[in-house]
Design an enzyme around this catalytic site. Structure first.
Site, short mmCIF file in Angstrom:
data_model
loop_
_atom_site.label_atom_id
_atom_site.label_comp_id
_atom_site.label_asym_id
_atom_site.label_seq_id
_atom_site.Cartn_x
_atom_site.Cartn_y
_atom_site.Cartn_z
N GLU B 182 11.00 45.30 37.25
CA GLU B 182 10.43 44.26 36.39
C GLU B 182 8.94 44.43 36.11
O GLU B 182 8.46 43.99 35.08
CB GLU B 182 10.67 42.88 37.03
N SER B 453 55.64 -2.73 57.10
CA SER B 453 56.00 -2.56 58.53
C SER B 453 55.04 -1.69 59.31
O SER B 453 55.22 -1.53 60.52
CB SER B 453 57.41 -1.97 58.63
#
Lengths: 158, 691
Positions: B182, B453
């Site tokens: 770069e 239940s």
């Protein structure tokens, strides 16, 4: 004269035998050496849990209590109901200054752990110390009194 | 004399004219300088200062539980392969390198990636184990773990994923390699490479458009920070000045570190990937310091065009770019010829873990709920916390897969919700809030439905605790009865089969879910006594309840039910289902960990009695399909629940490892043809078959 000599020789031999300790470790001869109880309980645990307890102890030596607690919590996931791991956690929380957590774990060991021996005493000691730090004097007193109940004294052997 | 004077005056006039002619533009220039350039200069100063002093918003990371290996651990081969794939491990035939594993029949050789756990750093290691009869035989260690899967983040509104790292911790080849590709003059320039810019300018003028940039690393840093959309000469000027100012204020090392932590590497959906740490994790599922040379080259290649060189969408282009990078590294002496040739021959080596993403949103809802009590939004989104949860990715996957098949087994309108926790510790392992992957409504956490239940084990437990002389051998009356309610009306409960069995034991009543016998027991216990007991377990109950509470006329979420049934599976040890293990800060200091809960104030012996009855339920009672039709071979405990007209179908059950609560029903609360055993139990049984 010969007879007397034989008797004296036998007495000497027997005296020597009586003074000679059998070749057995003191730990085995007297399991109550350190905590005064003939009954001690060392729960069986997987090797992985022992390894984690050792790692936690190493952290403790370096005063890395938080890391020690995290390590013991790993052990607890493998053996969630192990009073030994719970006791180590209680001690570590006490060392880190988290007295409420120390008290909770010590209570678990006190209620569900062994009722005799070293672990029993350690749990009640941590309980009393944590209770003291939290200002719970009644609980502290009860825990201190209960330490004596962990000792099953050896009956005299004849 | 007069002539001289006139000449001098003329000269003076000319001078004044020249002076005026010069002074005006000069004043104009100074004006422009003061009026435009100074504000511009101060603006750039402000920009550079804000870049230098910017504190990054680091999102908090949420981790699943790490898979821990030890002797005797119950783990199937399928579950281990799933976990390895999920973590991005690659299967190889030779000796495994970092992030790879070899499997031969049931023998695994895994090279872990290492992780910084809250209890200490675990370096990468070779793990050798066998799986026999779904149990682990560990050969290399007494206990060892894989790194945990990242299951989510708490992002700020910018949706940026970034975890800064010190330059010294990054691989040298990557640090040097980025400069070589770069900005080769990085060490020598003062922010701007004028020769590079001139070269780029000539090329751009010749091409008639911008075809090459001469940006230095410092300029790229500025560009990333300022986030310009388009290239322009003014932007270049901005960058150049800001870069020069930054170079004057920061060392080269600081600039490079900032750049490597800032640079953009692409998108993961709507989340932007910034910095080499997250790029390494996203593309290769590895810590950046463990990247191989060819993987580092891929990342460096991406920088030039994160979209154009995206290795997932454009793998061939990414390989070409990678090879260009490798050549530059070879030419500049960063790598030797042999490394260059080896790296060039490698495939891209991307991790496949993205393809296996499972849906953690429902679980994350619990994480958020439990975290909000201790941490603010600001702390979660910006402080880079590390949140370790109990989520088991494999259990979550199986739970999701089971829920997705609801409409294959049941009607087309049926919805489903599931909660699964560790049966011994109460740790929340998985949660699925719908049968549909697209549903936003988390029914497991938010849908309050009557439990039917499912309440019976609690009614019988309350009786064991509070009715002296009562045990499960006590006799109850299963016969028609009429109960006067507080509002003066009569209530006549019936059994599901419309039959009455007369005098039966309490155990039989619980195992076969007899309503009339349960109400008989409830009346002996008293409604207030039951409410008092349920409140001691942490439920908030309306005191004006109808006696139908004995049969479960109370609305709870599946997550609430899970808390109640955890009392049975943990034998009273756990009161709270926990999603979170611990929270650490960015420096790995533990900030919080799950609190120890006190035991339920319930006798262990009484819980054991109820558990024994719940086991019989799965063998010969209302849930006998588990061991019958579904032929599950373990030791199970559980209870079915059905509300009027099958509006809600429930099953909550456990074995020695897992506790799961399943609800099925319709969102519009309409009737369904399903009972607990023909609806929820079907999903539960399939879930346990696959776990």
């Amino acid at each position: 004269m010969k007879k007397t000599g034989t008797i004296l020789l036998m007495i000497a031999v027997l005296t020597a035998c009586q003074r000679t300790k059998p070749n057995i470790d003191d730990d085995i001869r007297n399991p109550s050496n350190e905590h005064g109880s003939v009954i001690d309980v060392t729960p069986m645990l997987p090797d992985a849990v022992w390894s984690l307890i050792e790692q936690a102890e190493a952290h403790k030596k370096n005063a890395a209590f938080s890391q020690a607690i995290n390590t013991l919590q790993r052990a607890l996931r493998i053996a969630p109901h192990s009073p030994l791991v719970q006791q180590h956690l209680a001690e570590m929380f006490l060392a880190e200054g988290q007295y409420h957590e120390a008290l909770l774990w010590a209570e678990k060991v006190t209620n569900q752990g062994p009722q005799f021996g070293q672990l029993c005493q350690r749990a009640r000691r941590v309980l009393s110390l944590a209770a003291e730090m939290l200002g719970e004097t009644e609980k502290q007193g009860q825990a201190l009194d209960a330490i004596a109940s962990c000792v099953q004294e050896a009956k005299p052997r004849y | 004399m007069k002539q001289n004077t006139t000449l001098a005056k003329k000269k003076n006039k000319t001078k004044i004219r020249w002076f005026r002619w010069l002074i005006k533009p000069a004043i104009f220039c100074v004006g422009v300088a003061i009026g435009l350039c100074s504000p511009w200069y101060f603006y750039i100063q402000h920009v550079t200062n804000s870049i230098i002093h910017e504190t990054w918003e680091v999102p908090s990371v949420v981790y699943a539980r790490p898979l821990e290996f030890y002797q005797g651990l119950q783990l199937s081969r399928k579950a281990l392969l799933f976990e390895l794939d999920l973590l991005g491990y690659q299967q190889v035939t030779g000796s495994p390198q970092l992030g790879q594993y070899q499997v031969h029949n049931n023998a695994f050789d895994i090279h872990s990636k290492g992780f910084n756990f809250p209890d200490g750093k675990q370096p990468p290691q070779r793990i050798k184990l066998n799986i026999t009869n779904s149990a682990v035989a560990l050969q290399s260690h007494e206990i060892i773990r894989l790194e945990p899967k990242v299951m989510g983040h708490f992002f700020s509104s910018a949706f940026e994923n970034r975890h800064p790292m010190k330059l010294e911790q990054m691989p040298n080849s990557l640090v040097q390699g980025i400069q070589a590709v770069e900005d080769r003059e990085f060490k020598h320039h003062h922010g701007v490479d004028w020769w590079g810019i001139t070269r780029a300018m000539v090329k751009n003028i010749m091409a008639g458009k911008i075809v090459q940039g001469g940006s230095t690393i410092t300029q790229q840093l500025v560009k990333n920070k300022l986030q310009y959309d388009q290239q322009s000469w003014l932007r270049k000027l901005h960058e150049a000045l800001a870069a020069t100012l930054i170079e004057a204020k920061l060392s080269k090392k600081d600039i490079l570190e900032m750049y490597l932590n800032e640079i953009f590497f692409g998108q993961d959906g709507k989340v932007a990937i910034h910095g080499v740490v997250d790029a390494a994790s996203f593309y290769f599922a590895k810590p950046v310091e463990r990247l191989a040379i060819h993987e580092q080259a891929v990342l460096v290649g991406i920088i030039k065009g994160p979209s154009w060189y995206n290795p997932i969408r454009n793998p061939e282009r990414a390989i070409q770019r990678r090879n260009v990078v490798l050549k530059v590294w070879h030419d500049t002496g960063i790598i030797n010829t042999q490394t260059w040739q080896t790296a060039q021959a490698k495939p891209l080596g991307l991790s496949q873990h993205r393809k296996l993403k499972t849906d953690y949103d429902d679980y994350m809802a619990v994480v958020k709920m439990q975290l909000k009590r201790q941490f603010s939004d600001h702390e979660l989104k910006q402080n880079g916390l590390r949140i370790f949860t109990n989520l088991d990715p494999y259990v979550q996957y199986i739970s999701n897969q089971t829920a997705r098949r609801t409409r294959q087994w049941l009607d087309a309108n049926m919805e489903a919700a599931m909660v699964i926790s560790n049966a011994r510790t109460g740790e929340l392992l998985a949660m699925t809030g719908s049968q549909s992957p697209h549903s936003q409504f988390n029914r497991a956490l938010l849908a309050r439905r009557q439990i039917g239940s499912l309440i019976k084990p609690l009614v019988f437990l309350a009786a064991l605790e509070r009715l002296s002389g009562f045990d499960l051998d006590s006799m109850l009356e299963d016969k028609p009865l009429r109960v006067s309610t507080r509002d003066g009306k009569a209530w006549q409960p019936k059994n599901w089969d419309q039959q009455s069995q007369g005098r039966i034991t309490a155990r039989h009543a619980l195992v076969h879910s007899r309503n009339q016998a349960t109400v008989d027991l409830g009346l002996r216990l008293g409604l207030d006594n039951l409410i008092d007991f349920l409140e001691s377990l942490g439920l908030n109950i309306n005191r004006a309840q109808h006696p139908s509470l004995f049969l479960g006329a109370i609305e709870l979420t599946p997550f609430d039910v899970q808390h109640l049934y955890a009392m049975f599976s943990t034998q009273g040890q756990v009161q709270k289902i926990n999603a979170i293990r611990s929270v650490s800060d960015a420096d790995n200091q533990t900030l919080s960990r799950s609190k120890t809960t006190v035991n339920h104030p319930v006798s262990k012996q009484n819980i054991a009695q109820i558990n024994q009855a719940m086991h019989l339920t799965t063998v010969s009672g209302s849930a006998r399909k588990i061991t019958g039709k579904f032929a599950l071979t373990g030791h199970y405990f559980g209870k079915t629940g059905t509300t009027n007209a099958g509006k809600d179908s429930w099953f909550s059950g456990f074995d020695s490892r897992y506790l799961a609560t399943v609800w099925v029903g319709r969102d519009d609360n309409q009737a369904t043809p399903y009972s607990g055993s023909s609806g929820a139990l079907v999903l539960w049984a399939h879930l346990f078959k696959n776990l």
